[in-house]
Design a protein around this motif. Sequence first.
Motif, PDB file in Angstrom:
ATOM      1  N   UNK A  90       0.804  -1.226   0.000  1.00 53.10           N
ATOM      2  CA  UNK A  90       0.000   0.000   0.000  1.00 53.10           C
ATOM      3  C   UNK A  90       0.840   1.281   0.000  1.00 53.10           C
ATOM      4  N   UNK A  91       2.104   1.165  -0.400  1.00 52.94           N
ATOM      5  CA  UNK A  91       2.977   2.326  -0.514  1.00 52.94           C
ATOM      6  C   UNK A  91       3.554   2.388  -1.926  1.00 52.94           C
ATOM      7  N   UNK A  92       3.887   3.598  -2.350  1.00 50.79           N
ATOM      8  CA  UNK A  92       4.632   3.790  -3.583  1.00 50.79           C
ATOM      9  C   UNK A  92       6.067   4.109  -3.216  1.00 50.79           C
ATOM     10  N   UNK A  93       7.011   3.363  -3.798  1.00 45.29           N
ATOM     11  CA  UNK A  93       8.432   3.591  -3.602  1.00 45.29           C
ATOM     12  C   UNK A  93       8.994   4.199  -4.879  1.00 45.29           C
ATOM     13  N   UNK A  94       9.385   5.465  -4.824  1.00 45.83           N
ATOM     14  CA  UNK A  94      10.035   6.137  -5.943  1.00 45.83           C
ATOM     15  C   UNK A  94      11.537   5.988  -5.753  1.00 45.83           C
ATOM     16  N   UNK A 168      19.852   4.973  -0.080  1.00 50.13           N
ATOM     17  CA  UNK A 168      19.947   3.641  -0.673  1.00 50.13           C
ATOM     18  C   UNK A 168      21.245   2.915  -0.332  1.00 50.13           C
ATOM     19  N   UNK A 169      22.245   3.641   0.169  1.00 46.47           N
ATOM     20  CA  UNK A 169      23.542   3.023   0.423  1.00 46.47           C
ATOM     21  C   UNK A 169      23.535   2.263   1.746  1.00 46.47           C
ATOM     22  N   UNK A 170      24.087   1.051   1.725  1.00 45.50           N
ATOM     23  CA  UNK A 170      24.249   0.212   2.911  1.00 45.50           C
ATOM     24  C   UNK A 170      22.926   0.022   3.650  1.00 45.50           C
ATOM     25  N   UNK A 171      21.856  -0.163   2.906  1.00 46.57           N
ATOM     26  CA  UNK A 171      20.556  -0.418   3.510  1.00 46.57           C
ATOM     27  C   UNK A 171      19.718  -1.243   2.544  1.00 46.57           C
ATOM     28  N   UNK A 172      18.705  -1.897   3.086  1.00 42.09           N
ATOM     29  CA  UNK A 172      17.843  -2.738   2.259  1.00 42.09           C
ATOM     30  C   UNK A 172      16.389  -2.525   2.644  1.00 42.09           C
ATOM     31  N   UNK A 173      15.492  -2.827   1.696  1.00 42.76           N
ATOM     32  CA  UNK A 173      14.063  -2.827   1.946  1.00 42.76           C
ATOM     33  C   UNK A 173      13.544  -4.256   1.793  1.00 42.76           C
ATOM     34  N   UNK A 174      12.553  -4.577   2.588  1.00 44.68           N
ATOM     35  CA  UNK A 174      11.882  -5.861   2.445  1.00 44.68           C
ATOM     36  C   UNK A 174      10.432  -5.705   2.896  1.00 44.68           C
ATOM     37  N   UNK A 175       9.584  -6.621   2.460  1.00 39.65           N
ATOM     38  CA  UNK A 175       8.200  -6.639   2.919  1.00 39.65           C
ATOM     39  C   UNK A 175       8.018  -7.815   3.875  1.00 39.65           C
ATOM     40  N   UNK A 180      -1.087 -11.850  11.949  1.00 41.94           N
ATOM     41  CA  UNK A 180      -2.423 -11.270  11.865  1.00 41.94           C
ATOM     42  C   UNK A 180      -2.750 -10.742  10.469  1.00 41.94           C
ATOM     43  N   UNK A 181      -1.821 -10.917   9.527  1.00 41.76           N
ATOM     44  CA  UNK A 181      -2.050 -10.467   8.165  1.00 41.76           C
ATOM     45  C   UNK A 181      -1.652  -9.026   7.908  1.00 41.76           C
ATOM     46  N   UNK A 182      -1.085  -8.346   8.907  1.00 47.78           N
ATOM     47  CA  UNK A 182      -0.645  -6.967   8.724  1.00 47.78           C
ATOM     48  C   UNK A 182       0.645  -6.934   7.902  1.00 47.78           C
ATOM     49  N   UNK A 183       0.650  -6.142   6.842  1.00 45.11           N
ATOM     50  CA  UNK A 183       1.826  -6.014   5.985  1.00 45.11           C
ATOM     51  C   UNK A 183       2.696  -4.851   6.446  1.00 45.11           C
ATOM     52  N   UNK A 184       4.003  -5.056   6.371  1.00 47.78           N
ATOM     53  CA  UNK A 184       4.969  -4.028   6.746  1.00 47.78           C
ATOM     54  C   UNK A 184       5.980  -3.843   5.616  1.00 47.78           C
ATOM     55  N   UNK A 185       6.395  -2.612   5.432  1.00 49.93           N
ATOM     56  CA  UNK A 185       7.562  -2.304   4.618  1.00 49.93           C
ATOM     57  C   UNK A 185       8.692  -2.029   5.596  1.00 49.93           C
ATOM     58  N   UNK A 186       9.801  -2.784   5.466  1.00 50.06           N
ATOM     59  CA  UNK A 186      10.872  -2.723   6.465  1.00 50.06           C
ATOM     60  C   UNK A 186      12.146  -2.187   5.822  1.00 50.06           C
ATOM     61  N   UNK A 187      12.727  -1.177   6.457  1.00 48.54           N
ATOM     62  CA  UNK A 187      14.006  -0.618   6.022  1.00 48.54           C
ATOM     63  C   UNK A 187      15.068  -1.019   7.030  1.00 48.54           C
ATOM     64  N   UNK A 188      16.123  -1.697   6.556  1.00 45.95           N
ATOM     65  CA  UNK A 188      17.177  -2.207   7.431  1.00 45.95           C
ATOM     66  C   UNK A 188      18.505  -1.523   7.132  1.00 45.95           C
TER      67      UNK A 188
END
Length: 225
Positions: A90-94, A168-175, A180-188
Amino acid sequence: MNNFSYFSKALDEVVDARLDDYVETLEVDKRYEFSEKYNKKINKLIKHREKPYFTLICTTGRRVACFVTALLILSFSSLSVKAVREAVCNFFMNIFSDHTEIIADSEIENSYPHSIDEEYHISSLPNGFKQVDYDKMENSIIITYFKDDDYIFFEQYTKDAYLSNYDNEQSTFESYTDENGQEYLVHNTDHDHTFIWDNGKYIFEICSNLDKRSVLELCESTKIK
């Protein structure tokens, strides 16, 4: 004036000149007016600089100046460089070459609130953490907790006010989807984790240098006060 002073003055002149040359090469329409979302984000960053705990994040004035300059360059660059857009949770990643801009897909639901009518909080705060800052505006809430060197940043936004930028450097995104079915966008990154999610009404962010499982538990304990 000693040799070091001459060198510092010359270095400042060179840096200023190079920066001026770079800005002039950017394809920026001078008639462009920044959006309300952008202005709110800048105001939030400025307000954070005024907080006493900001010295834990940016320890010198020069680092603060570099951060603000970099943010402005990214903002101007984003006007002329086309981003790759992806829809996730439910997010847009540009996605640009050096940063990723995240906005909420506010079109998926027409009845979302346009102000903070219901205030949420972390109901299961780990022992020892103390609230050191609370900042509420019409469409956002930012609460900061500290325990020695550990920190938790809790943020709540209306969908139309949410906008975040990540390096964007030295980091990652994951879903991630919890039980409970809740979706997360995770930045590490190598020092913290940020969980971003949409509960159907508001957008939430929790950023902490605790382990990932502990941060997820903070998210799952978030509820209306």
